[in-house]
Design a protein around this motif. Sequence first.
Motif, short mmCIF file in Angstrom:
data_model
loop_
_atom_site.label_atom_id
_atom_site.label_comp_id
_atom_site.label_asym_id
_atom_site.label_seq_id
_atom_site.Cartn_x
_atom_site.Cartn_y
_atom_site.Cartn_z
N ASP A 239 62.11 -1.10 42.13
CA ASP A 239 62.48 -0.50 40.84
C ASP A 239 62.90 -1.54 39.81
O ASP A 239 62.67 -1.37 38.62
N ARG A 240 63.53 -2.62 40.26
CA ARG A 240 63.96 -3.58 39.24
C ARG A 240 62.89 -4.61 38.92
O ARG A 240 62.93 -5.23 37.86
N ILE A 242 59.28 -4.16 38.98
CA ILE A 242 58.08 -3.70 38.28
C ILE A 242 58.21 -3.81 36.75
O ILE A 242 57.31 -4.37 36.10
N PRO A 243 59.33 -3.37 36.16
CA PRO A 243 59.43 -3.56 34.70
C PRO A 243 59.39 -5.04 34.30
O PRO A 243 58.85 -5.39 33.25
N GLN A 244 59.92 -5.93 35.14
CA GLN A 244 59.88 -7.36 34.82
C GLN A 244 58.43 -7.87 34.81
O GLN A 244 58.05 -8.69 33.98
N GLU A 246 55.73 -5.98 34.26
CA GLU A 246 55.00 -5.36 33.14
C GLU A 246 55.31 -6.04 31.81
O GLU A 246 54.41 -6.26 30.99
N ILE A 247 56.56 -6.40 31.63
CA ILE A 247 56.96 -6.97 30.33
C ILE A 247 56.27 -8.30 30.04
O ILE A 247 56.06 -8.67 28.89
N PHE A 259 55.26 5.94 38.65
CA PHE A 259 56.69 6.17 38.45
C PHE A 259 56.95 7.66 38.56
O PHE A 259 56.29 8.46 37.90
N TYR A 266 59.90 4.21 41.47
CA TYR A 266 58.47 3.95 41.60
C TYR A 266 58.02 4.32 43.01
O TYR A 266 58.77 4.15 43.98
#
Length: 318
Positions: A239-240, A242-244, A246-247, A259, A266
Motif C-alpha cells: 500500500d505504501r 505503489i503510489p511511490q 506511480e508518482i 485498488f 491494493y
Amino acid sequence: METLEKKSVAEDPILEEAFMTRLLNGEKIEPKEWMPENYRKQLTRMMSQHAHSEVIGMQPEANWITRAPSLLRKVILLAKIQDEGGHGLYLYGSTETLGTDRSELIEQLHEGKAKYSSVFNYPTLNWADIGAIGWLVDGAAIVNQTMLAKTSYGPYSRAMLRICKEEGFHNRQGYDLMIAMMRGTKEQQEMAQDAMNRWWWPALMMFGPHDKNSSNTIELMKYRIKLESNDDLRQQFIDRTIPQAEIIGLTIPDPNLKFNKETGHYETSDINWDEFFNVIRGKGPCNKQRMHNHIQAHEEGKWVREAAEAYASKHKQL
Ligand code: FAQ
C-alpha cells in the motif's frame, strides 16, 4: 535444508506463567532473565537469520561499487554497504546474548542449517538495481523492522531502533536514485523499469509465506517476538510503495493489480511460491555464489580473528 526444532519444550509452569504475564504487561525481556527454551530458540533462529541477511545482503550491492556512475553515488553506496555490515554486527552481538557464539551461528550458515533472506539470491544486473534494492528491499525491511523495534526481547528491540534509522536513509537514497533514472534518457527509464520488474516480486517474498503456511508465526506472536503477521506487513508495504512507483512513472509488474476502494488496500496477483521455496532451499539464481563468497571471505579472515584473539588474551594477562 534442516530446520531448527520447533517442538514445545516442557517448562516450569509457574515460571512460564510469570513470563507470559510480563509479556502481556509490555515488559522487555533482558538477557540474563529466565525465558522459556522455545522463546530462546525462536529468537536465536530469527535474529541470526536476520544477521546473516544483513551480511550476505552486502554482496549484490558490492557488485556495483567499481561501476557507480559518479563519485557521489559511489560514496553513498560504500556508506550503505558499510552500514549493512554494521547491522550484521549489532545483530550477531544481540544474538550472542541468548547464549550462542557468533562462530557457531556462522558455522550453521555455512552448513546450510541457518537461512538468510531469499531476496539476496537475485543478481544485480544493471545500475538501477542499486536504486531498486534501496527503495524496495530496504523499504520492505523497514516495514518489518519497525514492527520488530517493539519486539519483546530488549537487545533485539534496541538494535532495531538504531538499524531502522539507518535503513530510512538507505530507502531514501534508493528512491532518489530511481527518481534520477526516471528523469533521465529513455534508456535510463528502461533500466529503472527493468529493475522494478525484477525486484518487485522478490521484495514481496521477503515477508515470508502466507500466514496460513507460516510455521513460526503463531509461536512468535504468542511470545510477542512478532507483533504482526507476514501478510499484514506485506500489505502495508504494498500500500505504501505503489503510489511511490506511480508518482515517478514506474509500472508495477502485475496485470491484476487493482485498488479496492472499499477496503482501502491494493490487491495483487498471488506470489510465485514455487520460486520462493526453491530459493530458500538453495536453488535461487545466486545462492551458490553468495555462500561461496561468504565461506571464502571467512577463511581469508581467519588470521585476523586469530590475531585479535591472541591480542585479547595477551591483554587479559597483563
Ligand atoms: N527468506 O514461519 P515463517 C535487510 C523461512 S534484512 C528466507 O513465516 P518467520 C536489510 C523461515 O525462516 C532482511 N527464508 O518464518 C538489508 C522459515 O524457515 P525455518 C532480513 C524465509 O520467521 C537491505 C520458513 O520460511 N530480515 O533486508 C523467508 O515467522 C538491503 C517459514 O516461514 C529479517 O530477517 C525469506 N524471505 O517469518 C541488507 C527480519 N521468509 O527458519 C542489505 C527478521 C520465511 O523455520 C541490503 N525476520 N522464511 O527453517 C523475520 O521477521 C521473520 O523471520 C521472517 C519470516 C518474516 C523473515
